[in-house]
Enzyme design. Structure first.
Site, mmCIF file in Angstrom:
data_model
loop_
_atom_site.group_PDB
_atom_site.id
_atom_site.type_symbol
_atom_site.label_atom_id
_atom_site.label_comp_id
_atom_site.label_asym_id
_atom_site.label_seq_id
_atom_site.Cartn_x
_atom_site.Cartn_y
_atom_site.Cartn_z
ATOM 1 N N ASP A 250 -12.646 -8.719 4.136
ATOM 2 C CA ASP A 250 -13.870 -8.720 3.328
ATOM 3 C C ASP A 250 -14.458 -10.129 3.261
ATOM 4 O O ASP A 250 -15.680 -10.310 3.308
ATOM 5 C CB ASP A 250 -13.595 -8.231 1.896
ATOM 6 C CG ASP A 250 -13.933 -6.756 1.705
ATOM 7 O OD1 ASP A 250 -13.843 -6.005 2.695
ATOM 8 O OD2 ASP A 250 -14.281 -6.354 0.584
ATOM 9 N N TYR B 207 0.818 -1.208 0.000
ATOM 10 C CA TYR B 207 0.000 0.000 0.000
ATOM 11 C C TYR B 207 0.857 1.266 0.000
ATOM 12 O O TYR B 207 0.447 2.289 -0.545
ATOM 13 C CB TYR B 207 -0.897 0.030 1.241
ATOM 14 C CG TYR B 207 -2.218 -0.666 1.052
ATOM 15 C CD1 TYR B 207 -2.280 -2.039 0.869
ATOM 16 C CD2 TYR B 207 -3.410 0.053 1.073
ATOM 17 C CE1 TYR B 207 -3.489 -2.675 0.712
ATOM 18 C CE2 TYR B 207 -4.621 -0.575 0.923
ATOM 19 C CZ TYR B 207 -4.665 -1.935 0.737
ATOM 20 O OH TYR B 207 -5.872 -2.559 0.580
ATOM 21 N N ASP C 176 -3.353 -18.342 0.972
ATOM 22 C CA ASP C 176 -4.300 -19.028 0.078
ATOM 23 C C ASP C 176 -5.082 -20.091 0.845
ATOM 24 O O ASP C 176 -6.306 -20.214 0.714
ATOM 25 C CB ASP C 176 -3.582 -19.622 -1.152
ATOM 26 C CG ASP C 176 -2.328 -20.412 -0.806
ATOM 27 O OD1 ASP C 176 -1.863 -20.348 0.360
ATOM 28 O OD2 ASP C 176 -1.800 -21.110 -1.699
ATOM 29 N N LYS D 82 2.686 -15.597 3.263
ATOM 30 C CA LYS D 82 2.965 -16.373 2.058
ATOM 31 C C LYS D 82 4.460 -16.686 2.099
ATOM 32 O O LYS D 82 5.229 -16.357 1.186
ATOM 33 C CB LYS D 82 2.552 -15.549 0.822
ATOM 34 C CG LYS D 82 2.585 -16.294 -0.495
ATOM 35 C CD LYS D 82 1.506 -17.344 -0.652
ATOM 36 C CE LYS D 82 1.690 -18.109 -1.956
ATOM 37 N NZ LYS D 82 0.843 -19.312 -2.031
ATOM 38 N N ASP E 187 -6.713 -6.869 3.966
ATOM 39 C CA ASP E 187 -7.779 -6.197 3.208
ATOM 40 C C ASP E 187 -8.697 -7.263 2.609
ATOM 41 O O ASP E 187 -9.923 -7.194 2.717
ATOM 42 C CB ASP E 187 -7.150 -5.344 2.102
ATOM 43 C CG ASP E 187 -8.200 -4.657 1.246
ATOM 44 O OD1 ASP E 187 -9.169 -4.121 1.821
ATOM 45 O OD2 ASP E 187 -8.070 -4.676 0.011
#
Ligand code: IPM
Ligand code: MG
Length: 364
Positions: free
Chosen positions: A252, A142, A224, A192, A248
């Site tokens: 959601d 970001y 994942d 990851k 983020d």
């Protein structure tokens, strides 16, 4: 202690839901005998239109001088063509950076009354769902530099920089462990690390911090796999610790699993209130341009964000619990805004304002 709150309604349904949150603050003042000094300021598209800047200096100065900030929502199709640094979202990213809000707490809870709203099979959510995403908010791709687009070898190329230093990882890990201590003491750190150097450092630092919290069961999961586990066995999670981008996405997903974005609050903190940190509280949902101005929005996420503020910034635990209970009672009595009414037999449809009134009435 004077309790200074800056109210940033923003765009779309932001002003509507914050009006209800403010109604609740006044009800809290009456019931608990405290008083809040509220000051309104501009952010997002509204600020861009009035001042040519989605985060005007004046707004930033007001926020810096406040104890807490209540934010509605920013953004909308109207500003899709504005220059990138003038878009409403740019104002949101800048306020996070400028106020040093590095810790984003997003609880996702399935209220028993609303379990049928979850998009998951009933048997997966009947055990309940109560998880907290602790998302790093001021680093990662970001904000990492260099970032941009240029022409190289005759082709357009764009790049962002995923970068964290160990101090940034340590401070967010501490927030997550502290949160886990107050909950079920299970922390899953998401990364990851099979691919990314950043994630390997992340994992190492989280482990080091974990040594100070032997009472918390720490696990690590690839992002994942976590995305999949969230929908096949969500009840396994208590606290999830993530970097900015993964958080983020996963927050959601957690919202979808819980059923309605219209119910989920969040807190973004620059440190603990005791250490003089500031907190920005906002619903997880966006500006919902499709229902703006129709008095249809669900104000409960904004109201629950206000409850988080009462607890985390002002230490008014009783008031926070009273607000949450008032929300649950309102739902238990069958009142629903349109977003959570669908397919729910026996519910009583309420507008945004009515919902605010109902909750406020249950606080007296
Ligand atoms: C969020 C939003 C923001 C983010 C956008 C609007 C900049 O999606 O708060 O989750 O990506 O952080
Ligand atoms: Mg998001």
């Amino acid at each position: 202690m004077e309790k200074n709150i800056v109210v940033l309604p923003g765009d779309g349904i932001g002003p509507e839901v914050l009006a209800e949150a403010v109604k609740i603050l006044h009800a809290v003042e009456r019931r608990f005998g405290c008083s809040f000094a509220l000051r309104e300021a501009l952010i997002g598209g509204a600020a861009y239109e009035a001042e040519g800047d989605p985060l005007p200096e004046e707004t930033l100065a007001a926020c810096r001088a406040a104890d807490a900030v209540l934010l509605g929502a920013v953004g909308g199709p109207r500003w899709a063509e504005a220059p990138v640094d003038k878009r409403p979202e740019a104002g949101l990213l800048r306020i996070r950076k400028e106020l040093g809000l590095y810790a984003n707490l997003r609880p996702a809870v399935v209220f028993p009354e609303l379990a049928s709203l979850s998009c998951l099979r009933p048997d997966l959510v009947e055990q309940g769902l109560d998880l907290l995403v602790v998302r790093e908010l001021s680093g990662d791709v970001y904000f990492g530099l260099p970032a941009g687009e240029e022409r190289r070898d005759g082709a357009r190329q764009a790049f962002n920089n995923m970068i964290y230093d160990e101090r940034e990882i340590r401070r967010i890990a501490i927030v997550a462990f502290e949160a886990a201590m107050k909950r079920k003491r299970r922390l899953c750190s998401v990364d990851k690390a099979n691919i990314l150097a950043v994630s390997r450092l992340w994992r190492e630092v989280v482990r080091e911090v974990g040594a100070d919290y032997p009472g918390v069961e720490l696990s690590h999961m690839y992002v994942d796999n976590c995305a999949m586990q969230m929908v096949i066995r969500p009840a396994q999670f208590d606290v999830l610790l993530t970097a900015n981008l993964f958080g983020d996405i996963l927050s959601d997903e957690a919202a979808g699993v819980a059923g309605s974005l219209g119910l989920l609050p969040s807190a973004s903190l620059s440190g603990t209130a005791q250490s003089g940190g500031i907190g920005l509280y906002e619903p997880v949902h966006g500006s919902a341009p499709d229902i703006t101005g129709q008095d249809k929005a669900n104000p409960l996420a904004a109201i629950l964000s206000t409850a988080m503020m009462l607890d985390m910034t002002f230490g008014l635990k009783d008031a926070a619990v009273a607000v949450e209970q008032a929300v649950r009672r309102t739902l238990a009595e069958g009142f629903r805004t349109a977003d959570i009414a669908a397919g729910q037999p026996g519910t009583r449809l309420a507008s945004c304002r009515e919902m605010g009134d109902l909750v406020a009435a249950r606080l007296v």
